[in-house]
Design an enzyme around this catalytic site. Structure first.
Site, PDB file in Angstrom:
ATOM      1  N   HIS A  52       0.857  -1.197   0.000  1.00  0.00           N
ATOM      2  CA  HIS A  52       0.000   0.000   0.000  1.00  0.00           C
ATOM      3  C   HIS A  52       0.883   1.233   0.000  1.00  0.00           C
ATOM      4  O   HIS A  52       2.102   1.143   0.106  1.00  0.00           O
ATOM      5  CB  HIS A  52      -0.992  -0.022   1.171  1.00  0.00           C
ATOM      6  CG  HIS A  52      -0.374   0.106   2.520  1.00  0.00           C
ATOM      7  ND1 HIS A  52       0.424  -0.863   3.079  1.00  0.00           N
ATOM      8  CD2 HIS A  52      -0.445   1.111   3.442  1.00  0.00           C
ATOM      9  CE1 HIS A  52       0.810  -0.473   4.285  1.00  0.00           C
ATOM     10  NE2 HIS A  52       0.304   0.726   4.522  1.00  0.00           N
ATOM     11  N   HIS A  54       1.549   3.938   1.889  1.00  0.00           N
ATOM     12  CA  HIS A  54       2.128   4.717   2.999  1.00  0.00           C
ATOM     13  C   HIS A  54       3.649   4.787   2.899  1.00  0.00           C
ATOM     14  O   HIS A  54       4.314   3.816   2.530  1.00  0.00           O
ATOM     15  CB  HIS A  54       1.694   4.129   4.340  1.00  0.00           C
ATOM     16  CG  HIS A  54       0.243   4.397   4.643  1.00  0.00           C
ATOM     17  ND1 HIS A  54      -0.488   3.651   5.544  1.00  0.00           N
ATOM     18  CD2 HIS A  54      -0.613   5.344   4.159  1.00  0.00           C
ATOM     19  CE1 HIS A  54      -1.725   4.135   5.600  1.00  0.00           C
ATOM     20  NE2 HIS A  54      -1.824   5.145   4.771  1.00  0.00           N
ATOM     21  N   ASP A  56       6.097   4.705   4.984  1.00  0.00           N
ATOM     22  CA  ASP A  56       6.973   3.773   5.700  1.00  0.00           C
ATOM     23  C   ASP A  56       7.004   2.396   5.018  1.00  0.00           C
ATOM     24  O   ASP A  56       7.693   1.481   5.501  1.00  0.00           O
ATOM     25  CB  ASP A  56       6.572   3.650   7.179  1.00  0.00           C
ATOM     26  CG  ASP A  56       5.180   3.116   7.404  1.00  0.00           C
ATOM     27  OD1 ASP A  56       4.260   3.480   6.637  1.00  0.00           O
ATOM     28  OD2 ASP A  56       4.987   2.312   8.336  1.00  0.00           O
ATOM     29  N   HIS A  57       6.307   2.256   3.899  1.00  0.00           N
ATOM     30  CA  HIS A  57       6.345   1.030   3.096  1.00  0.00           C
ATOM     31  C   HIS A  57       6.944   1.273   1.715  1.00  0.00           C
ATOM     32  O   HIS A  57       7.289   0.322   1.015  1.00  0.00           O
ATOM     33  CB  HIS A  57       4.929   0.440   2.951  1.00  0.00           C
ATOM     34  CG  HIS A  57       4.313   0.075   4.264  1.00  0.00           C
ATOM     35  ND1 HIS A  57       4.119  -1.234   4.653  1.00  0.00           N
ATOM     36  CD2 HIS A  57       3.903   0.838   5.307  1.00  0.00           C
ATOM     37  CE1 HIS A  57       3.590  -1.245   5.869  1.00  0.00           C
ATOM     38  NE2 HIS A  57       3.449  -0.007   6.289  1.00  0.00           N
ATOM     39  N   HIS A 110      -7.346  -0.758   5.644  1.00  0.00           N
ATOM     40  CA  HIS A 110      -6.311   0.175   6.125  1.00  0.00           C
ATOM     41  C   HIS A 110      -6.146   1.301   5.100  1.00  0.00           C
ATOM     42  O   HIS A 110      -6.154   2.475   5.452  1.00  0.00           O
ATOM     43  CB  HIS A 110      -5.018  -0.608   6.335  1.00  0.00           C
ATOM     44  CG  HIS A 110      -3.851   0.218   6.765  1.00  0.00           C
ATOM     45  ND1 HIS A 110      -3.783   0.827   7.991  1.00  0.00           N
ATOM     46  CD2 HIS A 110      -2.696   0.535   6.121  1.00  0.00           C
ATOM     47  CE1 HIS A 110      -2.630   1.483   8.094  1.00  0.00           C
ATOM     48  NE2 HIS A 110      -1.958   1.331   6.969  1.00  0.00           N
ATOM     49  N   ASP A 127      -0.138  -3.819   6.333  1.00  0.00           N
ATOM     50  CA  ASP A 127      -0.749  -3.257   7.543  1.00  0.00           C
ATOM     51  C   ASP A 127      -2.218  -3.658   7.668  1.00  0.00           C
ATOM     52  O   ASP A 127      -3.024  -2.914   8.230  1.00  0.00           O
ATOM     53  CB  ASP A 127      -0.657  -1.723   7.519  1.00  0.00           C
ATOM     54  CG  ASP A 127       0.745  -1.219   7.798  1.00  0.00           C
ATOM     55  OD1 ASP A 127       1.639  -2.034   8.074  1.00  0.00           O
ATOM     56  OD2 ASP A 127       0.938   0.009   7.735  1.00  0.00           O
ATOM     57  N   HIS A 165       4.667  -4.679  10.919  1.00  0.00           N
ATOM     58  CA  HIS A 165       5.034  -3.969  12.150  1.00  0.00           C
ATOM     59  C   HIS A 165       5.128  -4.923  13.343  1.00  0.00           C
ATOM     60  O   HIS A 165       4.395  -5.907  13.419  1.00  0.00           O
ATOM     61  CB  HIS A 165       4.003  -2.892  12.506  1.00  0.00           C
ATOM     62  CG  HIS A 165       4.033  -1.705  11.602  1.00  0.00           C
ATOM     63  ND1 HIS A 165       4.906  -0.657  11.773  1.00  0.00           N
ATOM     64  CD2 HIS A 165       3.296  -1.414  10.507  1.00  0.00           C
ATOM     65  CE1 HIS A 165       4.698   0.255  10.831  1.00  0.00           C
ATOM     66  NE2 HIS A 165       3.730  -0.170  10.038  1.00  0.00           N
TER      67      HIS A 165
HETATM   68 ZN   LIG Z   1       0.104   1.739   6.458  1.00  0.00          ZN
END
Ligand SMILES: [Zn+2]
Length: 254
Positions: A52, A54, A56-57, A110, A127, A165
């Site tokens: 996805h 975001h 941090d990915h 998410h 996530d 995570h």
């Molecule tokens: Zn995320």
């Protein structure tokens, strides 16, 4: 084939899948830990898998692509810079010279376009599902997330779950608030505390474990429903309503 967690930021895992001197990484939010791993193991970066949009990915895509020119797979319905191939539900892909065969699951909740990658016995779910928890609903509805988690729950019990995570211990505090009398949650909390005390990951988990300890996969259980009703002060007609109430409660849980 070997699957290795690369730690990033404070609690992210970038999953590295290795075979034949080749490596696939899942959700490289940061290029640096991937570069260190490739150099240490003398591996060629074959592909990047994105679940996805975001940061941090996705934050490592540009630097890894500039240096290694891998294929970069990701969801067709999210705007992500640097993808070379977009994927939708049911797509299949063979990587690592055929050692890794993947099928794609659309799992909105998410984010609206979130996808997961399933290989036989291993689920890379970003996530969407965490051990003892699930992702926050930034874009999707509770009904979408409940359906997405239902697809995961229907996978074989021994499917290993590689989420993005290390949230397990805080999730378990919530799971125990939902089901204080569940001995599986008490036992699993002890195992996870012991792993974290040695700085070891609690991930991968398995679908079978999650079905026993994860409140968000247990919305059809009478005890979970009773507690969700007590906390929300509402009559919850079905598992979807229980899920929505649990997710609201978890957002405020400390
Ligand atoms: Zn995320």
């Amino acid at each position: 084939m070997q699957i290795v967690p690369l730690s990033a930021f404070s609690d992210n895992y970038i999953w590295a899948i290795v075979a034949d001197g080749l490596c696939v990484v899942v959700d490289p939010g940061d290029a640096a830990p991937v570069e260190r791993f490739l150099a240490e193991r003398h591996l060629t970066l074959d592909a990047i898998l994105i679940t996805h949009h975001h940061g941090d990915h996705t934050g490592g895509i540009a630097a890894l692509s500039a240096r290694h020119h891998p294929k970069v797979f990701g969801p067709a319905t999210e705007a992500i810079a640097g993808l070379t191939d977009t994927l939708t539900d049911g797509a299949t892909q063979s990587l690592l010279n055929g050692a890794l065969s993947l099928s794609v699951m659309a799992v909105p909740g998410h984010t609206a376009g979130h996808i997961a990658y399933l290989s036989p016995g291993a689920l890379f779910c970003g996530d969407t599902l965490f051990s003892a928890g699930c992702g926050r609903l930034f874009e999707g509805t509770p009904a979408q997330m409940h359906a997405s988690l239902g697809r995961f729950a229907a996978l074989p019990d021994d499917t290993r779950v590689y989420c993005a995570h290390e949230y397990t211990q805080s999730n378990l505090r919530f799971a125990l608030a939902v089901e204080p009398g569940n001995p599986d949650i008490v036992a699993y909390s002890g195992q996870c505390d012991a792993l974290r005390a040695q700085a070891r990951p609690t991930i991968p988990t398995t679908i079978g474990v999650e079905r026993r300890i994860n409140p968000f996969l247990r919305c059809d259980q009478a005890d979970v429903r009773r507690m969700a009703e007590a906390v929300s002060g509402e009559t919850l007609e079905d598992a979807g309503a229980v899920f929505a109430a649990l997710r609201r409660w978890k957002n405020e849980f400390r």
